[in-house]
Design a protein around this motif. Structure first.
Motif, PDB file in Angstrom:
ATOM      1  N   GLU A   1      11.892  10.200   1.513  1.00  0.00           N
ATOM      2  CA  GLU A   1      10.912   9.292   2.126  1.00  0.00           C
ATOM      3  C   GLU A   1       9.875   8.829   1.111  1.00  0.00           C
ATOM      4  OE1 GLU A   1      11.970  12.147   3.372  1.00  0.00           O
ATOM      5  OE2 GLU A   1      12.640  11.783   5.435  1.00  0.00           O
ATOM      6  N   GLN A   2       9.378   9.782   0.276  1.00  0.00           N
ATOM      7  CA  GLN A   2       8.390   9.405  -0.757  1.00  0.00           C
ATOM      8  C   GLN A   2       9.009   8.414  -1.738  1.00  0.00           C
ATOM      9  OE1 GLN A   2       7.542  13.326  -2.212  1.00  0.00           O
ATOM     10  NE2 GLN A   2       5.744  13.598  -0.907  1.00  0.00           N
ATOM     11  N   ALA A   3      10.257   8.653  -2.117  1.00  0.00           N
ATOM     12  CA  ALA A   3      10.926   7.757  -3.062  1.00  0.00           C
ATOM     13  C   ALA A   3      11.067   6.355  -2.465  1.00  0.00           C
ATOM     14  CB  ALA A   3      12.308   8.317  -3.419  1.00  0.00           C
ATOM     15  N   LEU A   4      11.389   6.306  -1.193  1.00  0.00           N
ATOM     16  CA  LEU A   4      11.584   4.998  -0.560  1.00  0.00           C
ATOM     17  C   LEU A   4      10.267   4.243  -0.435  1.00  0.00           C
ATOM     18  CD1 LEU A   4      13.681   3.145   0.513  1.00  0.00           C
ATOM     19  CD2 LEU A   4      13.588   4.335   2.698  1.00  0.00           C
ATOM     20  N   VAL A   5       9.202   4.944  -0.063  1.00  0.00           N
ATOM     21  CA  VAL A   5       7.892   4.291   0.010  1.00  0.00           C
ATOM     22  C   VAL A   5       7.528   3.729  -1.375  1.00  0.00           C
ATOM     23  CG1 VAL A   5       5.417   4.698   0.348  1.00  0.00           C
ATOM     24  CG2 VAL A   5       7.066   5.597   2.004  1.00  0.00           C
ATOM     25  N   ARG A   6       7.765   4.533  -2.425  1.00  0.00           N
ATOM     26  CA  ARG A   6       7.459   4.078  -3.790  1.00  0.00           C
ATOM     27  C   ARG A   6       8.305   2.857  -4.162  1.00  0.00           C
ATOM     28  NH1 ARG A   6      10.378   4.849  -7.851  1.00  0.00           N
ATOM     29  NH2 ARG A   6      11.473   6.687  -7.077  1.00  0.00           N
TER      30      ARG A   6
ATOM     31  N   GLU B   1       4.013  -1.784   2.131  1.00  0.00           N
ATOM     32  CA  GLU B   1       3.573  -0.398   2.318  1.00  0.00           C
ATOM     33  C   GLU B   1       4.053   0.090   3.683  1.00  0.00           C
ATOM     34  OE1 GLU B   1       1.998   2.517   0.305  1.00  0.00           O
ATOM     35  OE2 GLU B   1       1.591   0.503  -0.473  1.00  0.00           O
ATOM     36  N   PRO B   2       5.234   0.711   3.711  1.00  0.00           N
ATOM     37  CA  PRO B   2       5.663   1.274   4.993  1.00  0.00           C
ATOM     38  C   PRO B   2       5.020   2.634   5.169  1.00  0.00           C
ATOM     39  CG  PRO B   2       7.392   1.569   3.373  1.00  0.00           C
ATOM     40  CD  PRO B   2       6.219   0.957   2.647  1.00  0.00           C
ATOM     41  N   CYS B   3       4.731   3.021   6.401  1.00  0.00           N
ATOM     42  CA  CYS B   3       4.246   4.387   6.567  1.00  0.00           C
ATOM     43  C   CYS B   3       5.475   5.290   6.625  1.00  0.00           C
ATOM     44  CB  CYS B   3       3.381   4.522   7.814  1.00  0.00           C
ATOM     45  SG  CYS B   3       4.232   4.218   9.349  1.00  0.00           S
ATOM     46  N   GLU B   4       5.343   6.487   6.036  1.00  0.00           N
ATOM     47  CA  GLU B   4       6.487   7.401   5.975  1.00  0.00           C
ATOM     48  C   GLU B   4       7.037   7.702   7.366  1.00  0.00           C
ATOM     49  OE1 GLU B   4       5.270  10.150   2.294  1.00  0.00           O
ATOM     50  OE2 GLU B   4       6.710  11.092   3.649  1.00  0.00           O
ATOM     51  N   GLN B   5       6.135   7.744   8.356  1.00  0.00           N
ATOM     52  CA  GLN B   5       6.558   8.077   9.718  1.00  0.00           C
ATOM     53  C   GLN B   5       7.383   6.952  10.348  1.00  0.00           C
ATOM     54  OE1 GLN B   5       3.434   8.294   8.586  1.00  0.00           O
ATOM     55  NE2 GLN B   5       3.307  10.507   8.375  1.00  0.00           N
TER      56      GLN B   5
ATOM     57  N   VAL C   1      18.121   6.314  -2.413  1.00  0.00           N
ATOM     58  CA  VAL C   1      17.692   6.115  -1.030  1.00  0.00           C
ATOM     59  C   VAL C   1      17.551   4.615  -0.763  1.00  0.00           C
ATOM     60  CG1 VAL C   1      15.241   6.360  -1.601  1.00  0.00           C
ATOM     61  CG2 VAL C   1      16.036   6.969   0.666  1.00  0.00           C
ATOM     62  N   ALA C   2      17.908   4.190   0.445  1.00  0.00           N
ATOM     63  CA  ALA C   2      17.902   2.762   0.756  1.00  0.00           C
ATOM     64  C   ALA C   2      17.287   2.532   2.129  1.00  0.00           C
ATOM     65  CB  ALA C   2      19.324   2.215   0.721  1.00  0.00           C
ATOM     66  N   CYS C   3      16.893   1.277   2.372  1.00  0.00           N
ATOM     67  CA  CYS C   3      16.185   0.957   3.606  1.00  0.00           C
ATOM     68  C   CYS C   3      16.682  -0.347   4.212  1.00  0.00           C
ATOM     69  CB  CYS C   3      14.695   0.822   3.317  1.00  0.00           C
ATOM     70  SG  CYS C   3      13.698   0.683   4.792  1.00  0.00           S
ATOM     71  N   ALA C   4      16.920  -0.313   5.516  1.00  0.00           N
ATOM     72  CA  ALA C   4      17.140  -1.552   6.265  1.00  0.00           C
ATOM     73  C   ALA C   4      15.808  -1.923   6.897  1.00  0.00           C
ATOM     74  CB  ALA C   4      18.206  -1.352   7.329  1.00  0.00           C
TER      75      ALA C   4
ATOM     76  N   GLY D   1      16.170   2.844  -4.200  1.00  0.00           N
ATOM     77  CA  GLY D   1      16.396   3.259  -5.587  1.00  0.00           C
ATOM     78  C   GLY D   1      16.551   4.759  -5.686  1.00  0.00           C
ATOM     79  N   LYS D   2      16.539   5.217  -6.937  1.00  0.00           N
ATOM     80  CA  LYS D   2      16.811   6.631  -7.198  1.00  0.00           C
ATOM     81  C   LYS D   2      15.657   7.515  -6.738  1.00  0.00           C
ATOM     82  CE  LYS D   2      19.461   5.387 -11.236  1.00  0.00           C
ATOM     83  NZ  LYS D   2      19.147   4.768 -12.500  1.00  0.00           N
ATOM     84  N   VAL D   3      16.011   8.669  -6.209  1.00  0.00           N
ATOM     85  CA  VAL D   3      14.999   9.677  -5.883  1.00  0.00           C
ATOM     86  C   VAL D   3      14.685  10.437  -7.163  1.00  0.00           C
ATOM     87  CG1 VAL D   3      14.468  11.705  -4.466  1.00  0.00           C
ATOM     88  CG2 VAL D   3      15.890   9.863  -3.522  1.00  0.00           C
ATOM     89  N   GLU D   4      13.409  10.420  -7.556  1.00  0.00           N
ATOM     90  CA  GLU D   4      12.992  11.090  -8.794  1.00  0.00           C
ATOM     91  C   GLU D   4      12.724  12.571  -8.517  1.00  0.00           C
ATOM     92  OE1 GLU D   4      13.132   9.479 -11.512  1.00  0.00           O
ATOM     93  OE2 GLU D   4      13.059   7.366 -10.906  1.00  0.00           O
ATOM     94  N   PRO D   5      12.811  13.400  -9.567  1.00  0.00           N
ATOM     95  CA  PRO D   5      12.554  14.835  -9.381  1.00  0.00           C
ATOM     96  C   PRO D   5      11.197  15.061  -8.716  1.00  0.00           C
ATOM     97  CG  PRO D   5      13.378  14.425 -11.592  1.00  0.00           C
ATOM     98  CD  PRO D   5      13.159  13.074 -10.961  1.00  0.00           C
ATOM     99  N   GLY D   6      11.178  15.953  -7.740  1.00  0.00           N
ATOM    100  CA  GLY D   6       9.917  16.293  -7.064  1.00  0.00           C
ATOM    101  C   GLY D   6       9.616  15.417  -5.861  1.00  0.00           C
ATOM    102  N   GLU D   7      10.369  14.342  -5.672  1.00  0.00           N
ATOM    103  CA  GLU D   7      10.120  13.456  -4.538  1.00  0.00           C
ATOM    104  C   GLU D   7      11.012  13.819  -3.352  1.00  0.00           C
ATOM    105  OE1 GLU D   7       8.990   9.011  -6.146  1.00  0.00           O
ATOM    106  OE2 GLU D   7      11.086   9.553  -6.092  1.00  0.00           O
TER     107      GLU D   7
END
Ligand SMILES: Nc1nc2c([nH]c(=O)n2[C@H]2C[C@H](O)[C@@H](COP(=O)(O)OP(=O)(O)OP(=O)(O)O)O2)c(=O)[nH]1
Length: 141
Positions: A49-54, A63-67, A9-12, A40-46
């Motif tokens: 969005e959770q992976a990107l925040v991490r 610290e971006p908010c998931e929303q 997952v990636a973010c601009a 980076g990589k999405v880990e199992p169970g994520e």
């Protein structure tokens, strides 16, 4: 999910002037020296969005908010390993904290019409083109 599918997952990150953050891949890693959208990589169970925040917390100390993560586009690219990379790109314009690359990697803030000055890994290139087409001239903020 098929085991040869790699989900990254990636973010601009977009600042109030419409500039986008690119990070340089560190020496010793795959695609070293090339410029990518952080993530980076999405880990199992994520969720993605959770992976990107991490990843943004770990890599850049923000610290971006998931929303605030807006789904934008995705890349789908075969990998040299024989697997396949699926890479969703989110756009984020709001986050808490100040950007501080954890591994000392170089970052730049650049306008999408100048992305071509920054060589990118294969999956980031079509996403950069999409950002260029859809963000340039668009309302920012
Ligand atoms: N951003 C991006 N990543 C790519 C491309 N092709 C490709 O194999 N990858 C791989 C490299 C990395 O293994 C992964 C990106 O996740 P990451 O940034 O967490 O990976 P990393 O190298 O820091 O960590 P690791 O592989 O050592 O676990 O995706 C691409 O075109 N763009």
């Amino acid at each position: 999910m098929s085991s040869n599918l790699l989900l990254v997952v990636a973010c601009a990150l977009v600042d109030p002037d419409g500039r986008v953050l690119l990070a340089q891949r560190p020496t010793g890693k795959q695609h070293a020296g090339l410029w990518e959208f952080p993530g980076g990589k999405v880990e199992p169970g994520e969720t993605p969005e959770q992976a990107l925040v991490r990843e943004l917390r770990e890599e850049l100390g923000i610290e971006p908010c998931e929303q605030c993560l807006q789904p934008f586009a995705f890349a789908s690219e075969p990998l040299e390993s024989g697997g396949h990379l699926l890479m969703p790109l989110f756009v984020c314009r709001r986050w808490d904290g100040f950007i501080h690359p954890a591994e000392g990697q170089k970052i730049v803030w650049t306008r999408p019409d100048q992305f071509r000055e920054y060589p990118m890994p294969p999956a980031d290139k079509p996403l950069a083109a999409e950002l260029r087409d859809r963000l340039v001239g668009a309302r920012v903020g």
